[in-house]
Design a protein around this motif. Structure first.
Motif, PDB file in Angstrom:
ATOM      1  N   ILE A   1       0.842  -1.208   0.000  1.00 54.39           N
ATOM      2  CA  ILE A   1       0.000   0.000   0.000  1.00 54.39           C
ATOM      3  C   ILE A   1       0.872   1.250   0.000  1.00 54.39           C
ATOM      4  O   ILE A   1       0.500   2.282  -0.577  1.00 54.39           O
ATOM      5  CB  ILE A   1      -0.958  -0.023   1.213  1.00 54.39           C
ATOM      6  N   LEU A   2       2.046   1.190   0.642  1.00 55.38           N
ATOM      7  CA  LEU A   2       2.965   2.330   0.630  1.00 55.38           C
ATOM      8  C   LEU A   2       3.350   2.686  -0.803  1.00 55.38           C
ATOM      9  O   LEU A   2       3.321   3.859  -1.189  1.00 55.38           O
ATOM     10  CB  LEU A   2       4.213   2.002   1.456  1.00 55.38           C
ATOM     11  N   VAL A   3       3.673   1.666  -1.592  1.00 52.08           N
ATOM     12  CA  VAL A   3       4.029   1.900  -2.994  1.00 52.08           C
ATOM     13  C   VAL A   3       2.814   2.374  -3.781  1.00 52.08           C
ATOM     14  O   VAL A   3       2.891   3.302  -4.595  1.00 52.08           O
ATOM     15  CB  VAL A   3       4.616   0.619  -3.618  1.00 52.08           C
ATOM     16  N   GLN A   4       1.678   1.742  -3.507  1.00 56.00           N
ATOM     17  CA  GLN A   4       0.453   2.067  -4.241  1.00 56.00           C
ATOM     18  C   GLN A   4       0.036   3.518  -4.010  1.00 56.00           C
ATOM     19  O   GLN A   4      -0.264   4.248  -4.963  1.00 56.00           O
ATOM     20  CB  GLN A   4      -0.662   1.119  -3.795  1.00 56.00           C
ATOM     21  N   GLU A   5      -0.002   3.952  -2.747  1.00 61.36           N
ATOM     22  CA  GLU A   5      -0.416   5.322  -2.447  1.00 61.36           C
ATOM     23  C   GLU A   5       0.618   6.339  -2.932  1.00 61.36           C
ATOM     24  O   GLU A   5       0.260   7.446  -3.345  1.00 61.36           O
ATOM     25  CB  GLU A   5      -0.649   5.484  -0.945  1.00 61.36           C
ATOM     26  N   THR A   6       1.884   5.977  -2.868  1.00 55.04           N
ATOM     27  CA  THR A   6       2.929   6.868  -3.398  1.00 55.04           C
ATOM     28  C   THR A   6       2.739   7.065  -4.891  1.00 55.04           C
ATOM     29  O   THR A   6       2.794   8.190  -5.398  1.00 55.04           O
ATOM     30  CB  THR A   6       4.326   6.281  -3.109  1.00 55.04           C
ATOM     31  N   PHE A   7       2.482   5.960  -5.611  1.00 52.92           N
ATOM     32  CA  PHE A   7       2.265   6.067  -7.055  1.00 52.92           C
ATOM     33  C   PHE A   7       1.004   6.872  -7.366  1.00 52.92           C
ATOM     34  O   PHE A   7       0.985   7.681  -8.292  1.00 52.92           O
ATOM     35  CB  PHE A   7       2.152   4.683  -7.685  1.00 52.92           C
ATOM     36  N   ASN A   8      -0.057   6.655  -6.588  1.00 56.03           N
ATOM     37  CA  ASN A   8      -1.300   7.395  -6.826  1.00 56.03           C
ATOM     38  C   ASN A   8      -1.090   8.901  -6.717  1.00 56.03           C
ATOM     39  O   ASN A   8      -1.708   9.676  -7.447  1.00 56.03           O
ATOM     40  CB  ASN A   8      -2.378   6.951  -5.837  1.00 56.03           C
ATOM     41  N   SER A   9      -0.234   9.313  -5.802  1.00 56.59           N
ATOM     42  CA  SER A   9       0.025  10.749  -5.667  1.00 56.59           C
ATOM     43  C   SER A   9       0.788  11.293  -6.868  1.00 56.59           C
ATOM     44  O   SER A   9       0.614  12.455  -7.261  1.00 56.59           O
ATOM     45  CB  SER A   9       0.813  11.023  -4.383  1.00 56.59           C
ATOM     46  N   TYR A  10       1.647  10.457  -7.465  1.00 61.51           N
ATOM     47  CA  TYR A  10       2.389  10.907  -8.647  1.00 61.51           C
ATOM     48  C   TYR A  10       1.517  10.940  -9.889  1.00 61.51           C
ATOM     49  O   TYR A  10       1.815  11.658 -10.847  1.00 61.51           O
ATOM     50  CB  TYR A  10       3.578   9.970  -8.922  1.00 61.51           C
TER      51      TYR A  10
END
Length: 439
Positions: free
Chosen positions: A51-60
Motif C-alpha cells: 500500500i505504501l508503494v500504491q499510495e505513493t504512485f497514486n500521488s504521482y
C-alpha cells in the motif's frame, strides 16, 4: 476501533513517534515519512506493505504535479542561459542606489525570480552562489549576507507561480488561478518589508551603495530585460484567463526559456543545458519523493481517523475567522520548523481545512495564510532548508546567522498578521480580475 489492530490513539503515537524519532536522527523527511508507514502496514491484517508503494504512485499520477519539474526546469534554463544576468542588471538600475545597494538588488531579483521558478530552494541555491560572496567582498557582514539571501528566497513560494500553490490546489481542490492572483499583494508586501529592513541595516552599518543609474541606463536595462520579464505574465496570465492549465503553463515557460536562451540572449551551450536538466532532475526528485511518502502517511492518518480525533477537541473552541486564522498560522509555523512544506500541506492542511470552513475562512484565504506561514519554515531551524543551503554556500554555522534571520522575520510576521486580519490582501486580486475563481 472497527476491528483494527491499533486504536486511533495508539496509531497516532506510533506514526508520529517513529516519524519524529527518525527526524531527530537526521533521516531525510521523505524517507522518515515512508518508514513510519511500515509498522502499521505490517500490523494490520487488512493492510499490506505494498500500500505504501500504491499510495505513493497514486500521488504521482497527477497531471497538475507535472508542473513542478517543468517550473524548476524553466528557472534553471533561465539561470544557465544568462537571463538571470539581465535581471540582475535591471535590479541594479532600479534599486542599486538605495542604502545597501547589493542587498536591495538581492531582494528585487528574488521578486523577479519568484515569478519564474516557484521554488525557494532553487532561488536560495542560485542566488546564494551569486550574492553571498559578492556582498561579503563589498563589506557586508557574512551573517547578514546569508540571512538576507535566505529570507528573500522565500518570496518564491508566495509570489506566483508557486509550487506550493500548485500542490495545495491539487490536494485541497482549490482554484490554482485564484491562488496565483492571491499571492501577488502578500508577496510584494513581504518584499517591501525586506527592503525596508535592508535600508535600516545599511544605515546603521554604513553598507555601500552604487551610483544612481541614469534614465538611459535604466531604459537600456529594461529594454534588454523585457523578454525575460514577460515570463511571469505568460504563466500567470495564461492560467488566469483560461488559455492553459498550470502544467501547460509550465511547459510553455520551458519552451520560452529555451527560446530566450538560444535565440535572444544566446548564452546557452551544451554544457549549461546539461547542467540545467541534471539540476532539475535532482530538485524534482527530492520534491516529488516527499509528495509521495507524505500522501501515504496521510492515507494512514485517514484510515485510523486520526484527523477526526484531533479535530474533535479543537472544534469545541468555536473559533471565529480571526482566531482560526491565527490558530492555522501558529500550527503551520510550528510544523514548518520540522517538516518540509509539501508534506505539511498534505498532512496538516487536510486536517485543518474543516476548522477553517466552520470558522468562515475562505479557502483561498486559508491557503495563503498556510503558504506564507510555511514559507517562514524554510528559514527557521531545525529544518530551514533555504537557510541551510545559504549557510553551506558561505561555510557558516547556523547559529552564527540566527540573530539576523530573526530580526528580518519580525516585520515579515507583521505582514502575516495583517493577512489574517485583512482577508482582502489575498482575495482582492481574484475578486477584481476573475471573481468566478472564488466561487
Amino acid at each position: 476501533m472497527g476491528g483494527n489492530a491499533l486504536a486511533t490513539g495508539d496509531a497516532a503515537w506510533l506514526l508520529f513517534g517513529i516519524f519524529f524519532t527518525l527526524l531527530a536522527l537526521r533521516v531525510p523527511v521523505a524517507v522518515a515519512l515512508g518508514i513510519a508507514c511500515l509498522p502499521p502496514l505490517f500490523m494490520e491484517d487488512r493492510l499490506w506493505p505494498m500500500i505504501l508503494v500504491q499510495e505513493t504512485f497514486n500521488s504521482y499520477n497527477s497531471f497538475i504535479l507535472l508542473a513542478v519539474p517543468f517550473f524548476l526546469l524553466a528557472a534553471n534554463l533561465m539561470t544557465a542561459g544568462g537571463i538571470t544576468d539581465q535581471l540582475v542588471r535591471l535590479s541594479r538600475s532600479l534599486v542599486g542606489h538605495l542604502p545597501g545597494g547589493l542587498a536591495q538588488i538581492n531582494v528585487v531579483l528574488s521578486v523577479f525570480f519568484a515569478g519564474i521558478s516557484g521554488s525557494s530552494t532553487a532561488d536560495a541555491a542560485s542566488q546564494g552562489k551569486l550574492f553571498i560572496e559578492a556582498q561579503i567582498k563589498e563589506g557586508y557582514a557574512p551573517s547578514f549576507s546569508v540571512a538576507i539571501t535566505a529570507v528573500s528566497s522565500v518570496l518564491a513560494v508566495v509570489i506566483p507561480p508557486s509550487i506550493l500553490m500548485i500542490v495545495w490546489g491539487g490536494v485541497l481542490t482549490t482554484s490554482i488561478g485564484a491562488l496565483f492572483l492571491a499571492g501577488i499583494i502578500p508577496g510584494l508586501m513581504l518584499a517591501g518589508v525586506q527592503m525596508g529592513t535592508v535600508h535600516l541595516y545599511a544605515k546603521s552599518r554604513r553598507y555601500p551603495t552604487y551610483p544612481k543609474a541614469t534614465w538611459g541606463e535604466l531604459g537600456r536595462a529594461l529594454f534588454i530585460s523585457v523578454p525575460a520579464l514577460m515570463t511571469p505574465f505568460i504563466i500567470i496570465g495564461g492560467k488566469v484567463f483560461g488559455w492553459f492549465t498550470p502544467t501547460e503553463a509550465a511547459c510553455i515557460a520551458v519552451l520560452y526559456a529555451l527560446a530566450l536562451s538560444f535565440l535572444v540572449y544566446r548564452q546557452m551551450d551544451a554544457r549549461r543545458l546539461f547542467r540545467a536538466f541534471s539540476d532539475t532532475g535532482r530538485f524534482a526528485a527530492i520534491t516529488l519523493f516527499a509528495v509521495g511518502t507524505a500522501s501515504a502517511f496521510g492515507w494512514l492518518l485517514a484510515f485510523y481517523k486520526i484527523p477526526d480525533a484531533l479535530l474533535s477537541g479543537v472544534a469545541a473552541w468555536e473559533m471565529g475567522p480571526i482566531a482560526a486564522g491565527f490558530f492555522v498560522a501558529a500550527a503551520f509555523l510550528v510544523v514548518g520548523c520540522f517538516l518540509d512544506a509539501i508534506p505539511a500541506i498534505i498532512i496538516v492542511g487536510t486536517i485543518l481545512q474543516p476548522i477553517t470552513a466552520d470558522a468562515g475562512i475562505h479557502p483561498v484565504h486559508f491557503a495563503m495564510i498556510a503558504i506564507m506561514s510555511l514559507a517562514f519554515g524554510l528559514v527557521t531551524p531545525p529544518y530551514g532548508l533555504c537557510l541551510l543551503i545559504c549557510c553551506s554556500i558561505a561555510n557558516l554555522r547556523l547559529v552564527d546567522v540566527l540573530k539576523d534571520v530573526c530580526l528580518m522575520l519580525l516585520p515579515m510576521l507583521g505582514v502575516l498578521c495583517l493577512l489574517i486580519l485583512w482577508p482582502d490582501m489575498a482575495l482582492l486580486m481574484p475578486r477584481l480580475l476573475e471573481p468566478e475563481f472564488l466561487q
